[in-house]
Design a protein around this motif. Structure first.
Motif, PDB file in Angstrom:
ATOM      1  N   MET A  69      78.113 136.876 110.829  1.00 14.12           N
ATOM      2  CA  MET A  69      78.619 136.154 109.661  1.00 14.12           C
ATOM      3  C   MET A  69      78.955 137.100 108.507  1.00 14.12           C
ATOM      4  N   ASN A  70      79.389 138.310 108.873  1.00 16.99           N
ATOM      5  CA  ASN A  70      79.804 139.327 107.897  1.00 16.99           C
ATOM      6  C   ASN A  70      78.716 139.655 106.885  1.00 16.99           C
ATOM      7  N   THR A  71      77.457 139.559 107.335  1.00 12.15           N
ATOM      8  CA  THR A  71      76.352 139.928 106.459  1.00 12.15           C
ATOM      9  C   THR A  71      76.411 141.422 106.150  1.00 12.15           C
ATOM     10  N   LEU A  72      75.854 141.763 105.000  1.00 18.95           N
ATOM     11  CA  LEU A  72      76.010 143.100 104.444  1.00 18.95           C
ATOM     12  C   LEU A  72      75.016 144.075 105.056  1.00 18.95           C
ATOM     13  N   THR A  73      75.530 145.211 105.497  1.00 23.59           N
ATOM     14  CA  THR A  73      74.716 146.354 105.883  1.00 23.59           C
ATOM     15  C   THR A  73      75.035 147.497 104.931  1.00 23.59           C
ATOM     16  N   LYS A  74      74.257 148.558 105.005  1.00 20.98           N
ATOM     17  CA  LYS A  74      74.560 149.715 104.168  1.00 20.98           C
ATOM     18  C   LYS A  74      75.928 150.291 104.514  1.00 20.98           C
TER      19      LYS A  74
ATOM     20  N   THR B  99      73.367 130.291  96.453  1.00 23.82           N
ATOM     21  CA  THR B  99      72.878 131.513  95.815  1.00 23.82           C
ATOM     22  C   THR B  99      71.853 132.226  96.689  1.00 23.82           C
ATOM     23  N   ALA B 100      71.024 131.465  97.417  1.00 23.95           N
ATOM     24  CA  ALA B 100      70.111 131.982  98.453  1.00 23.95           C
ATOM     25  C   ALA B 100      68.871 132.714  97.927  1.00 23.95           C
ATOM     26  N   PHE B 101      68.920 133.329  96.766  1.00 26.59           N
ATOM     27  CA  PHE B 101      67.851 134.237  96.339  1.00 26.59           C
ATOM     28  C   PHE B 101      66.485 133.557  96.243  1.00 26.59           C
ATOM     29  N   VAL B 102      66.448 132.364  95.673  1.00 29.73           N
ATOM     30  CA  VAL B 102      65.155 131.705  95.463  1.00 29.73           C
ATOM     31  C   VAL B 102      64.486 131.348  96.790  1.00 29.73           C
ATOM     32  N   LYS B 103      65.273 131.161  97.849  1.00 28.72           N
ATOM     33  CA  LYS B 103      64.705 130.851  99.159  1.00 28.72           C
ATOM     34  C   LYS B 103      64.191 132.101  99.868  1.00 28.72           C
TER      35      LYS B 103
ATOM     36  N   PHE C 160      82.719 134.090 105.168  1.00 31.42           N
ATOM     37  CA  PHE C 160      83.221 135.081 104.214  1.00 31.42           C
ATOM     38  C   PHE C 160      82.225 136.227 104.170  1.00 31.42           C
ATOM     39  N   CYS C 161      81.035 135.950 103.691  1.00 29.17           N
ATOM     40  CA  CYS C 161      79.911 136.894 103.737  1.00 29.17           C
ATOM     41  C   CYS C 161      78.651 136.092 103.460  1.00 29.17           C
ATOM     42  N   ALA C 162      77.754 136.063 104.434  1.00 27.15           N
ATOM     43  CA  ALA C 162      76.546 135.239 104.324  1.00 27.15           C
ATOM     44  C   ALA C 162      75.382 135.993 103.697  1.00 27.15           C
TER      45      ALA C 162
ATOM     46  N   ASN D  57      86.849 132.072 103.480  1.00 25.00           N
ATOM     47  CA  ASN D  57      87.145 131.346 104.711  1.00 25.00           C
ATOM     48  C   ASN D  57      85.966 130.572 105.270  1.00 25.00           C
ATOM     49  N   GLY D  58      84.766 130.803 104.749  1.00 21.36           N
ATOM     50  CA  GLY D  58      83.580 130.125 105.270  1.00 21.36           C
ATOM     51  C   GLY D  58      82.408 130.331 104.339  1.00 21.36           C
ATOM     52  N   ALA D  59      81.234 130.547 104.904  1.00 21.69           N
ATOM     53  CA  ALA D  59      80.022 130.672 104.104  1.00 21.69           C
ATOM     54  C   ALA D  59      80.090 131.870 103.160  1.00 21.69           C
ATOM     55  N   ALA D  60      79.731 131.625 101.900  1.00 24.52           N
ATOM     56  CA  ALA D  60      79.597 132.684 100.895  1.00 24.52           C
ATOM     57  C   ALA D  60      78.240 132.490 100.237  1.00 24.52           C
ATOM     58  N   ALA D  61      77.281 133.298 100.631  1.00 23.24           N
ATOM     59  CA  ALA D  61      75.912 133.136 100.150  1.00 23.24           C
ATOM     60  C   ALA D  61      75.368 134.461  99.655  1.00 23.24           C
TER      61      ALA D  61
END
Length: 270
Positions: free
Chosen positions: A25-30, A141-145, A61-63, A114-118
């Protein structure tokens, strides 16, 4: 440029940057983070590029941050030397941090969501100049979870986009905001069918590249992003200084000429 986790393309006067980890889901790596910065910087330095489109491959988009990396992330990663960069004294320091650098670019950035943006995906969208979303898009926003806080300036930028009440709701509950609601609260500028998303983004990029002065766009972008730090008087003084420079520019001469001659403009950006 040889990238592994993004795709970098140019079409006419636009650069298209695609996050390319669809199975995650295009999650961020270094690696992805570093490649995104290098691609954005390359597009900004390319004199032929006048607008930048950012999108994701696949259904997201980027999860946010990749959970495998987040699990082993050292507490001091956010201030690690590898992320520190020399400051450009001609740009606000506020827009030169690890994730807030989109406003410091001279070219307009269009997020084609295009999809999830978290999490960080939402932050990338918020620091973009335009947000065009597919009807499949969703936001959180995701951070609090995750037991985290309002990271990377989102407490500053989110209320300015959606208003205080909506920002409090999004940050403290981290509930999913679907595309229709995102449009209602002005989180996105435009909402389109999934198969029309990139056409809409390209049409906007072409407008910014060909129909209006790139020089004017460059200056106005800086004015808009700097104004939260200025008084009205300071904003007017700065605008007057820029007005003096603009009427001496090639784009001003062309702007008058193409109007009088009733022809398409041929702006140079100078």
């Amino acid at each position: 440029m040889n990238f592994k986790e993004i795709i970098y393309e140019t079409e006419g006067h636009m650069a298209i940057i695609t996050l390319n980890r669809p199975k995650r889901m295009n999650t961020l790596t270094k690696m992805l983070e570093g490649e995104l910065y290098e691609a954005m910087r390359a597009a900004d330095l390319d004199e032929n590029v006048r607008a930048i489109i950012l999108t994701g491959q696949g259904r997201a988009f980027c999860a946010g941050m990749d959970m495998d990396e987040l699990e082993v992330l050292p507490p001091d990663d956010i201030s690690a030397r590898e992320w520190m960069r020399p400051y450009d004294m001609n740009r606000r320091a506020d827009y030169q941090t690890r994730y807030s650098y989109f406003p410091g670019l001279t070219k307009p950035v269009i997020s084609a969501i295009n999809g999830a943006a978290a999490g960080l995906g939402l932050i990338f969208a918020l620091y973009s100049d335009f947000r065009i979303a597919s009807s499949n898009a969703a936001f959180a926003t995701a951070f609090v979870k995750r037991g985290l806080v309002a990271e990377h300036g989102i407490a500053f930028i989110l209320p300015r986009v959606v208003g205080h009440a909506n920002a409090i709701d999004m940050l403290l509950t981290s509930r999913k905001i679907k595309a229709d609601e995102a449009r209602e609260i002005n989180l996105v500028h435009r909402l389109v069918a999934p198969d029309a998303l990139m056409d809409e983004a390209r049409a906007l990029a072409n407008c910014l590249s060909q129909e209006v002065s790139p020089r004017s766009v460059r200056v106005m972008k800086r004015q808009i992003w700097e104004v939260p730090f200025q008084s009205l008087g300071e904003a007017i003084t700065r605008a007057n200084e820029e007005m003096f420079l603009s009427i001496q520019s090639e784009d001003f001469t062309e702007g008058v000429a193409h109007f009088q001659e009733k022809r398409p403009p041929q702006f140079t950006g100078r």
